[in-house]
Design a protein around this motif. Structure first.
Motif, PDB file in Angstrom:
ATOM      1  N   ALA A   1       0.815  -1.202  -0.150  1.00 49.07           N
ATOM      2  CA  ALA A   1       0.038  -0.020   0.157  1.00 49.07           C
ATOM      3  C   ALA A   1       0.928   1.405  -0.056  1.00 49.07           C
ATOM      4  O   ALA A   1       2.143   1.402   0.572  1.00 49.07           O
ATOM      5  CB  ALA A   1      -0.857  -0.129   1.360  1.00 49.07           C
ATOM      6  N   GLN A   2       0.250   2.246  -0.484  1.00 55.02           N
ATOM      7  CA  GLN A   2       1.078   3.574  -0.842  1.00 55.02           C
ATOM      8  C   GLN A   2       0.911   4.268   0.577  1.00 55.02           C
ATOM      9  O   GLN A   2      -0.261   4.273   1.128  1.00 55.02           O
ATOM     10  CB  GLN A   2       0.611   4.330  -2.082  1.00 55.02           C
ATOM     11  CG  GLN A   2       0.856   3.696  -3.350  1.00 55.02           C
ATOM     12  CD  GLN A   2       2.144   3.361  -3.493  1.00 55.02           C
ATOM     13  OE1 GLN A   2       2.967   4.270  -3.552  1.00 55.02           O
ATOM     14  NE2 GLN A   2       2.568   2.207  -3.972  1.00 55.02           N
ATOM     15  N   GLY A   3       1.741   5.326   0.614  1.00 54.67           N
ATOM     16  CA  GLY A   3       1.796   6.145   1.963  1.00 54.67           C
ATOM     17  C   GLY A   3       2.411   5.645   3.138  1.00 54.67           C
ATOM     18  O   GLY A   3       3.273   4.894   3.160  1.00 54.67           O
ATOM     19  N   SER A   4       2.475   6.409   4.201  1.00 54.01           N
ATOM     20  CA  SER A   4       2.718   6.313   5.481  1.00 54.01           C
ATOM     21  C   SER A   4       2.397   4.934   6.168  1.00 54.01           C
ATOM     22  O   SER A   4       1.323   4.576   5.746  1.00 54.01           O
ATOM     23  CB  SER A   4       2.646   7.670   6.397  1.00 54.01           C
ATOM     24  OG  SER A   4       1.123   7.501   6.686  1.00 54.01           O
ATOM     25  N   PRO A   5       2.811   4.237   7.264  1.00 49.12           N
ATOM     26  CA  PRO A   5       2.163   3.286   7.927  1.00 49.12           C
ATOM     27  C   PRO A   5       1.031   3.772   8.287  1.00 49.12           C
ATOM     28  O   PRO A   5       0.153   2.792   8.361  1.00 49.12           O
ATOM     29  CB  PRO A   5       3.008   3.091   9.094  1.00 49.12           C
ATOM     30  CG  PRO A   5       4.564   3.693   8.616  1.00 49.12           C
ATOM     31  CD  PRO A   5       4.399   4.621   7.700  1.00 49.12           C
ATOM     32  N   TYR A   6       0.525   4.816   8.903  1.00 50.49           N
ATOM     33  CA  TYR A   6      -0.850   5.004   9.216  1.00 50.49           C
ATOM     34  C   TYR A   6      -1.714   5.021   8.052  1.00 50.49           C
ATOM     35  O   TYR A   6      -2.790   4.291   8.224  1.00 50.49           O
ATOM     36  CB  TYR A   6      -0.723   6.695   9.763  1.00 50.49           C
ATOM     37  CG  TYR A   6      -2.145   7.007  10.035  1.00 50.49           C
ATOM     38  CD1 TYR A   6      -2.612   6.974  11.354  1.00 50.49           C
ATOM     39  CD2 TYR A   6      -2.740   7.958   9.175  1.00 50.49           C
ATOM     40  CE1 TYR A   6      -3.988   7.280  11.502  1.00 50.49           C
ATOM     41  CE2 TYR A   6      -4.034   8.327   9.415  1.00 50.49           C
ATOM     42  CZ  TYR A   6      -4.630   8.115  10.650  1.00 50.49           C
ATOM     43  OH  TYR A   6      -5.861   8.699  11.148  1.00 50.49           O
ATOM     44  N   GLU A   7      -1.406   5.450   6.729  1.00 56.70           N
ATOM     45  CA  GLU A   7      -2.122   5.438   5.727  1.00 56.70           C
ATOM     46  C   GLU A   7      -2.354   3.841   5.171  1.00 56.70           C
ATOM     47  O   GLU A   7      -3.331   3.494   4.784  1.00 56.70           O
ATOM     48  CB  GLU A   7      -1.578   6.230   4.578  1.00 56.70           C
ATOM     49  CG  GLU A   7      -1.765   7.735   4.640  1.00 56.70           C
ATOM     50  CD  GLU A   7      -0.898   8.688   3.868  1.00 56.70           C
ATOM     51  OE1 GLU A   7      -1.315   9.780   3.598  1.00 56.70           O
ATOM     52  OE2 GLU A   7       0.124   7.826   3.488  1.00 56.70           O
ATOM     53  N   ARG A   8      -1.474   3.206   5.268  1.00 53.24           N
ATOM     54  CA  ARG A   8      -1.480   1.756   5.110  1.00 53.24           C
ATOM     55  C   ARG A   8      -2.346   1.000   6.217  1.00 53.24           C
ATOM     56  O   ARG A   8      -3.128   0.089   5.658  1.00 53.24           O
ATOM     57  CB  ARG A   8       0.090   1.002   5.165  1.00 53.24           C
ATOM     58  CG  ARG A   8       1.041   1.777   4.263  1.00 53.24           C
ATOM     59  CD  ARG A   8       2.331   1.118   4.348  1.00 53.24           C
ATOM     60  NE  ARG A   8       3.007   1.751   3.424  1.00 53.24           N
ATOM     61  CZ  ARG A   8       4.455   1.453   2.784  1.00 53.24           C
ATOM     62  NH1 ARG A   8       4.855   0.057   3.449  1.00 53.24           N
ATOM     63  NH2 ARG A   8       5.297   2.128   2.219  1.00 53.24           N
ATOM     64  N   ALA A   9      -2.389   1.563   7.524  1.00 55.12           N
ATOM     65  CA  ALA A   9      -3.392   0.956   8.378  1.00 55.12           C
ATOM     66  C   ALA A   9      -4.824   1.294   7.928  1.00 55.12           C
ATOM     67  O   ALA A   9      -5.680   0.221   7.888  1.00 55.12           O
ATOM     68  CB  ALA A   9      -3.093   1.346   9.549  1.00 55.12           C
ATOM     69  N   ILE A  10      -4.960   2.237   7.313  1.00 53.28           N
ATOM     70  CA  ILE A  10      -6.418   2.578   6.842  1.00 53.28           C
ATOM     71  C   ILE A  10      -6.723   1.914   5.677  1.00 53.28           C
ATOM     72  O   ILE A  10      -7.900   1.173   5.527  1.00 53.28           O
ATOM     73  CB  ILE A  10      -6.332   4.013   6.329  1.00 53.28           C
ATOM     74  CG1 ILE A  10      -5.998   5.231   7.459  1.00 53.28           C
ATOM     75  CG2 ILE A  10      -7.601   4.460   5.640  1.00 53.28           C
ATOM     76  CD1 ILE A  10      -5.837   6.584   6.971  1.00 53.28           C
ATOM     77  N   LYS A  11      -5.735   1.360   4.848  1.00 53.82           N
ATOM     78  CA  LYS A  11      -5.925   0.553   3.721  1.00 53.82           C
ATOM     79  C   LYS A  11      -6.570  -0.691   4.390  1.00 53.82           C
ATOM     80  O   LYS A  11      -7.401  -1.449   3.794  1.00 53.82           O
ATOM     81  CB  LYS A  11      -5.071   0.331   3.009  1.00 53.82           C
ATOM     82  CG  LYS A  11      -4.907  -0.679   1.733  1.00 53.82           C
ATOM     83  CD  LYS A  11      -6.155  -0.329   0.787  1.00 53.82           C
ATOM     84  CE  LYS A  11      -6.087  -1.649  -0.284  1.00 53.82           C
ATOM     85  NZ  LYS A  11      -7.071  -1.444  -1.180  1.00 53.82           N
ATOM     86  N   LEU A  12      -5.493  -1.419   5.210  1.00 50.23           N
ATOM     87  CA  LEU A  12      -5.922  -2.525   5.742  1.00 50.23           C
ATOM     88  C   LEU A  12      -7.271  -2.636   6.299  1.00 50.23           C
ATOM     89  O   LEU A  12      -8.223  -3.598   6.351  1.00 50.23           O
ATOM     90  CB  LEU A  12      -4.797  -2.909   6.988  1.00 50.23           C
ATOM     91  CG  LEU A  12      -5.011  -4.244   7.647  1.00 50.23           C
ATOM     92  CD1 LEU A  12      -4.866  -5.418   6.695  1.00 50.23           C
ATOM     93  CD2 LEU A  12      -3.974  -4.310   8.890  1.00 50.23           C
TER      94      LEU A  12
END
Length: 432
Positions: free
Chosen positions: A307-318
Motif C-alpha cells: 500500500a502507498q503512503g505512511s504506515p498510518y495510511e497503510r493501516a487505513i487501507k488494511l
C-alpha cells in the motif's frame, strides 16, 4: 440502517481461542474461510452425517435443581466396523458445531482407517443446545466446563445404550482450542469412560491478563517462514504508534473519519475497543494463518507493505480491506454498544454462529484469556489495549468483579492442573 462490524474479539472451535470479548463478525468470517479452505483433499462428498438430541440434566451436581436442555449431537457411521470398532468423540466448543468437522479432515481419515464410529457433541449453551431462557443471567450459572464434561459423561451413557457399545469399543475424544481443553480434561476427570484424548492447540492454563498472546503475534509478523518480515512488523508498529498519538492529542474526528468508525470515541474503553478491533484482523491472521486467503500473515504483510503512503495510511487501507471482506460499513468502537450486544439474551441469534454472550460469560467466570498490551513493551499495537476493558465488561454485563475474575481463573487452574494436568494418553498438538 448501516451494518456494523460487531467486532468482538475472541477464541472458537478452530486452533486456539482468538478473542476475549470482541470481533465476532471477524470470527464468523474466519470460520467460514477455514471451512472452505482446509482439508481440500477430502472425502466428505460421500460421508453421511445424521443428527439427534439427548435430554441433558440442567445441573449435574445439584439434584434439587430441576430442568433440562436438549443437546444436539451428530453421528457418522459410514466407516464403523461393528460391533467392536472404536468410537471417536468430537467435542464442540464455543460455537455451533458444524458437521464439516465430522465429515472431513483428519478425524474422517483415521476413522476410515480404523473402522470408527464418529460422534460429535455440541457444547451446552451454544448453537441449538440451549433453552429459550438459557442466556438470561440467572441461568448462565449452569454454563461451565464442569457441566460440559458431565454432559459428555451422560452422552457416553446414552449413546452406549443406543448403539449397544461395550468394553470392546474404545472411546477416543478430540477437540481443538477450548474444546481441546475439554478433550484433555475429559480424559483427566473421567478416565474410565475415555481411553485417550487428542487436544489440539489447547490452552489448558487459564490466565486473566494474556499478554503473551501478542508476543507470538510480534514474532510471527517478522518471521519470513510464515509470510512475515521485519518491515511488516515495523509498518504495523509505526501505524499503531501514530494512531495512539492522535488519541493522546484528542484528534478523534480524524480517526473517526479515516477508520470509518460506527460511533464517536468518547471514553478510554472506546479507545481500547477501537484499537482492539483494528488489531484483530492482524492477530487473527497470525492465529489461523490460512495460506492463500486474506486471513494469513502473508496477505496482511503484503497488503501493508504494498500500500502507498505512511504506515498510518497503510493501516487505513488494511481496515478498508477488512470492512469490505466482512461486509461491514463501519468499524465498531463503542464500548456501550458492545455491552448492549453482550446483554442480548435472544437465543435465535446464537443458533447459527458463535455464542457472544455465552463465551464472554465463560471468560469472565473461568478462563480470562484477555489479550492485552498494557504492560507488554513488546506488543506491536497500543498500550491503550488494556485489561481494564475486559474487567469492566465482566462487571457491567454480569456483575462480576475483577477479584472474582481472578479467583475464578485461579480455581480453574487448581481444578484441572493448569499446564501440568495429571492424565495419561493425552496427545497435545501445538504449533508456533
Amino acid at each position: 440502517m448501516k451494518r456494523k462490524a460487531q467486532l468482538m474479539l475472541l477464541f472458537l472451535i478452530l486452533p486456539f481461542i482468538k478473542g476475549s470479548l470482541f470481533n465476532w463478525r471477524y470470527k464468523k468470517y474466519i470460520i467460514s474461510k477455514n471451512v472452505k479452505n482446509n482439508y481440500k483433499d477430502s472425502i466428505s462428498g460421500t460421508v453421511q452425517c445424521s443428527e439427534g438430541y439427548i435430554n441433558q440434566t440442567l445441573d449435574h451436581f445439584d439434584p434439587l435443581v430441576k430442568g433440562s436442555l436438549q443437546q444436539k449431537y451428530y453421528v457418522v457411521n459410514d466407516f464403523w466396523k461393528k460391533p467392536d470398532g472404536p468410537v471417536f468423540l468430537f467435542i464442540g466448543g464455543e460455537g455451533a458445531l458444524s458437521t464439516y468437522f465430522l465429515t472431513d479432515g483428519l478425524i474422517t481419515e483415521i476413522a476410515e482407517t480404523h473402522g470408527a464410529l464418529i460422534l460429535g457433541v455440541e457444547h451446552r449453551y451454544y448453537g441449538e443446545s440451549l433453552n429459550v431462557d438459557s442466556l438470561k443471567l440467572n441461568n448462565l450459572q449452569y454454563l461451565s466446563s464442569q457441566q460440559a464434561l458431565a454432559d459428555l459423561a451422560e452422552f457416553h451413557r446414552v449413546i452406549s445404550d443406543k448403539y449397544s457399545l461395550g468394553p470392546n469399543n474404545t472411546w477416543i475424544c478430540f477437540g481443538g482450542s477450548y474444546a481441546g481443553d475439554l478433550s484433555a480434561w475429559f480424559r483427566v476427570k473421567y478416565p474410565h469412560l475415555v481411553y485417550a484424548a487428542v487436544a489440539s492447540s489447547a490452552p489448558v492454563r487459564a490466565v486473566t491478563n494474556f499478554e503473551a498472546y501478542n508476543d507470538v503475534v510480534k514474532t510471527s509478523l517478522s518471521d519470513t517462514t510464515v509470510g512475515g518480515s521485519q518491515q511488516c512488523l515495523s509498518n504495523i508498529s509505526s501505524a499503531f504508534k501514530e494512531i495512539q498519538l492522535y488519541l493522546d492529542n484528542n484528534s478523534l474526528d480524524k480517526l473517526h473519519k479515516d477508520f470509518k468508525l460506527c460511533s464517536p470515541l468518547k471514553s478510554a474503553n472506546d479507545y481500547a475497543a477501537f484499537l482492539s478491533n483494528l488489531a484483530d484482523p492482524i492477530e487473527g491472521a497470525v492465529q489461523y494463518n490460512t495460506n492463500g486467503t486474506s486471513n494469513s500473515i502473508g496477505y496482511i504483510c503484503k497488503l501493508i507493505s504494498d500500500a502507498q503512503g505512511s504506515p498510518y495510511e497503510r493501516a487505513i487501507k488494511l481496515n478498508d480491506d477488512f470492512l469490505m471482506a466482512t461486509g461491514a460499513d463501519c468499524l465498531e468502537s463503542s464500548y456501550l454498544d458492545m455491552v448492549q450486544m453482550i446483554n442480548d439474551t435472544n437465543v435465535n441469534k446464537t443458533a447459527s454462529g458463535v455464542g457472544e454472550r455465552s463465551w464472554t460469560y465463560q471468560t469472565c467466570t473461568q478462563f480470562g484469556f484477555f489479550q492485552t498490551c498494557d504492560n507488554n513493551t513488546q506488543c506491536p499495537f497500543s498500550s491503550y489495549m488494556g485489561l481494564g476493558l475486559y474487567l469492566d465488561m465482566c462487571r457491567d454485563v454480569f456483575g462480576i468483579s475483577p477479584n472474582q475474575v481472578n479467583a475464578s481463573v485461579n480455581f480453574t487452574n487448581l481444578y484441572y492442573g493448569s499446564d501440568t494436568p495429571k492424565g495419561t494418553r493425552i496427545i497435545f498438538i501445538n504449533g508456533y
